[in-house]
Design an enzyme around this catalytic site. Structure first.
Site, mmCIF file in Angstrom:
data_model
loop_
_atom_site.group_PDB
_atom_site.id
_atom_site.type_symbol
_atom_site.label_atom_id
_atom_site.label_comp_id
_atom_site.label_asym_id
_atom_site.label_seq_id
_atom_site.Cartn_x
_atom_site.Cartn_y
_atom_site.Cartn_z
ATOM 1 C CE LYS A 69 -4.224 -1.964 1.932
ATOM 2 N NZ LYS A 69 -5.268 -1.838 2.962
ATOM 3 C CG ASN A 90 -7.690 1.038 -0.531
ATOM 4 O OD1 ASN A 90 -7.685 2.213 -0.874
ATOM 5 N ND2 ASN A 90 -8.775 0.437 -0.081
ATOM 6 C CG ASP A 106 -8.261 0.522 3.594
ATOM 7 O OD1 ASP A 106 -9.062 -0.199 2.978
ATOM 8 O OD2 ASP A 106 -7.030 0.350 3.563
ATOM 9 N N GLY A 131 -2.331 0.971 17.352
ATOM 10 C CA GLY A 131 -1.488 0.937 16.161
ATOM 11 C C GLY A 131 -1.369 2.321 15.557
ATOM 12 N N GLY A 133 0.513 2.444 12.263
ATOM 13 C CA GLY A 133 1.122 2.161 10.962
ATOM 14 C C GLY A 133 0.172 2.569 9.846
ATOM 15 N N GLY A 134 0.382 2.000 8.676
ATOM 16 C CA GLY A 134 -0.404 2.384 7.510
ATOM 17 C C GLY A 134 -1.893 2.191 7.718
ATOM 18 C CG LEU A 220 -8.500 -1.713 11.125
ATOM 19 C CD1 LEU A 220 -7.493 -0.718 10.536
ATOM 20 C CD2 LEU A 220 -9.913 -1.162 10.990
ATOM 21 C CE1 TYR A 222 -10.014 -9.843 4.718
ATOM 22 C CE2 TYR A 222 -10.863 -12.078 4.881
ATOM 23 C CZ TYR A 222 -10.184 -11.100 4.178
ATOM 24 O OH TYR A 222 -9.671 -11.394 2.949
ATOM 25 N N GLY A 244 -13.003 -7.250 10.256
ATOM 26 C CA GLY A 244 -13.001 -6.280 9.170
ATOM 27 C C GLY A 244 -13.567 -6.781 7.852
HETATM 28 P P1 ATR Z 1 -0.066 -1.968 8.362
HETATM 29 O O1 ATR Z 1 0.022 -1.497 6.958
HETATM 30 O O2 ATR Z 1 -0.750 -3.283 8.524
HETATM 31 O O3 ATR Z 1 -0.571 -0.926 9.287
HETATM 32 P P2 ATR Z 1 2.537 -1.329 9.352
HETATM 33 O O4 ATR Z 1 2.500 0.008 8.704
HETATM 34 O O5 ATR Z 1 3.814 -2.117 9.310
HETATM 35 O O6 ATR Z 1 1.447 -2.306 8.760
HETATM 36 O O7 ATR Z 1 2.100 -1.110 10.870
HETATM 37 C C1 ATR Z 1 1.999 -2.182 11.757
HETATM 38 C C2 ATR Z 1 1.419 -1.667 13.076
HETATM 39 O O8 ATR Z 1 1.172 -2.768 13.944
HETATM 40 C C3 ATR Z 1 2.362 -0.737 13.820
HETATM 41 O O9 ATR Z 1 1.579 0.192 14.540
HETATM 42 C C4 ATR Z 1 3.092 -1.712 14.754
HETATM 43 O O10 ATR Z 1 3.642 -1.116 15.886
HETATM 44 P P3 ATR Z 1 5.135 -0.475 15.810
HETATM 45 O O11 ATR Z 1 4.998 0.851 15.118
HETATM 46 O O12 ATR Z 1 5.556 -0.361 17.236
HETATM 47 O O13 ATR Z 1 5.973 -1.467 15.026
HETATM 48 C C5 ATR Z 1 1.934 -2.589 15.148
HETATM 49 N N1 ATR Z 1 2.332 -3.916 15.631
HETATM 50 C C6 ATR Z 1 2.798 -4.958 14.907
HETATM 51 N N2 ATR Z 1 3.004 -6.030 15.684
HETATM 52 C C7 ATR Z 1 2.684 -5.662 16.949
HETATM 53 C C8 ATR Z 1 2.683 -6.328 18.208
HETATM 54 N N3 ATR Z 1 3.078 -7.615 18.337
HETATM 55 N N4 ATR Z 1 2.266 -5.623 19.287
HETATM 56 C C9 ATR Z 1 1.869 -4.339 19.175
HETATM 57 N N5 ATR Z 1 1.852 -3.656 18.007
HETATM 58 C C10 ATR Z 1 2.245 -4.307 16.906
#
Ligand code: ATR
Length: 278
Positions: A69, A90, A106, A131, A133-134, A220, A222, A244
């Site tokens: 993405k 997306n 999304d 979270g 991230g993206g 988010l 499923y 989701g």
């Molecule tokens: P996505 O596109 O699915 O959001 P991403 O941008 O890599 O993927 O983001 C993953 C998110 O899940 C992040 O917020 C990550 O936390 P960090 O920024 O600290 O890495 C979070 N995440 C992944 N595994 C995790 C875990 N075991 N416990 C808590 N947060 C987790």
């Protein structure tokens, strides 16, 4: 090459994607003939595979899923506000002049699933977003626009949560807390799991105190990826626990409408997926 309109979903892996099925069901519903393929592209060949699809295979539009993405956003020639806020896309659409436009559906899809399918009124809700991230970035603004009273963003790495809250720029309403403090920050009406922990097969350690008695918990992801979070939500006494799947169907409907100018009825497609995706 077939004369049908060409669409695709790009991901890695992609074999289990429901998108071809969803788009074909929408197309059948509205009497539109199209070809919709799942294309597996490893990260190092993603950009060239996408360009080939649009330049040489009559590609009109593409959905993009994990892990591409951010790369989809980066390769586009123009970007909608929703995509720019998220930093991810997306949906890629070929414009009349051949350039590619990136969009992110999304956030709108989540809000539509919560408010229309599950009948929740988000106004006045205190929401917790797990979270940053993206996936989290894609939904955070939409939750605010849907009228949540407060949005608390908690991420394992606090810097990413702070950056997201700063980008939204509503300090009276949107703030961050530390993951370590989850046990002491009280309860929420809406808890959205936007971490990738479930997809990665990792356990999230969440205190039961987070879920208020009227809480709605939403993952988010499923299917199997959402099992652990939804099991926690039920154990914590949340009133509602949703995965989701509805968001998946709604984001597909948004892309479909963008490409074909007509909005499909998502409910029958959602119901048929419910029977398949466990
Ligand atoms: P996505 O596109 O699915 O959001 P991403 O941008 O890599 O993927 O983001 C993953 C998110 O899940 C992040 O917020 C990550 O936390 P960090 O920024 O600290 O890495 C979070 N995440 C992944 N595994 C995790 C875990 N075991 N416990 C808590 N947060 C987790």
């Amino acid at each position: 090459m077939s004369q049908l309109l060409q669409f695709a979903v790009f991901g890695h892996p992609i074999a289990h994607s429901q998108s071809p099925r969803i788009h074909q069901a929408f197309a059948q519903q509205l009497g539109i003939a199209l070809d919709y393929r799942a294309i597996d592209a490893a990260p190092d060949v993603f950009a060239q595979t996408v360009r080939h699809f649009f330049q040489h295979e009559q590609g009109r539009g593409a959905n993009v899923t994990l892990p591409h993405k951010a790369a989809a956003f980066a390769l586009a020639d123009e970007r909608t506000q929703a995509a720019t806020r998220a930093g991810t896309a997306n949906v890629l659409t070929r414009l009349a002049d051949g350039r590619l436009s990136a969009h992110n559906t999304d956030g709108d899809a989540l809000v539509r699933d919560l408010t229309e399918r599950h009948d929740l009124d988000l106004r006045g809700h205190d929401a917790l977003l797990l979270g940053a991230g993206g996936a989290a970035r894609a939904v955070a603004w939409s939750l605010c626009e849907a009228g949540v009273q407060t949005l608390t963003i908690v991420n394992r790495s606090p810097e990413a949560a702070d950056a997201l809250a700063d980008a939204i720029g509503q300090p009276a309403r949107v703030h961050t807390r530390y993951w370590e403090d989850l046990a002491s920050i009280g309860s929420f009406d809406l808890i959205v799991n936007a971490t990738s922990a479930g997809t990665l097969g990792q356990a999230l350690s969440l205190p039961m105190s987070l879920a208020g008695s009227r809480a709605a918990c939403y993952d988010l992801a499923y299917g199997k990826s959402a099992f652990a979070f939804l099991a926690w939500a039920r154990a914590a006494g949340a009133r509602y626990a949703y995965d989701g799947l509805g968001m998946l169907v709604e984001q597909a409907a948004d892309a479909f409408e963008l490409w074909h100018g007509r909005r499909p009825d998502t409910e029958p497609v959602y119901q048929s997926l419910l029977l398949q995706v466990a």
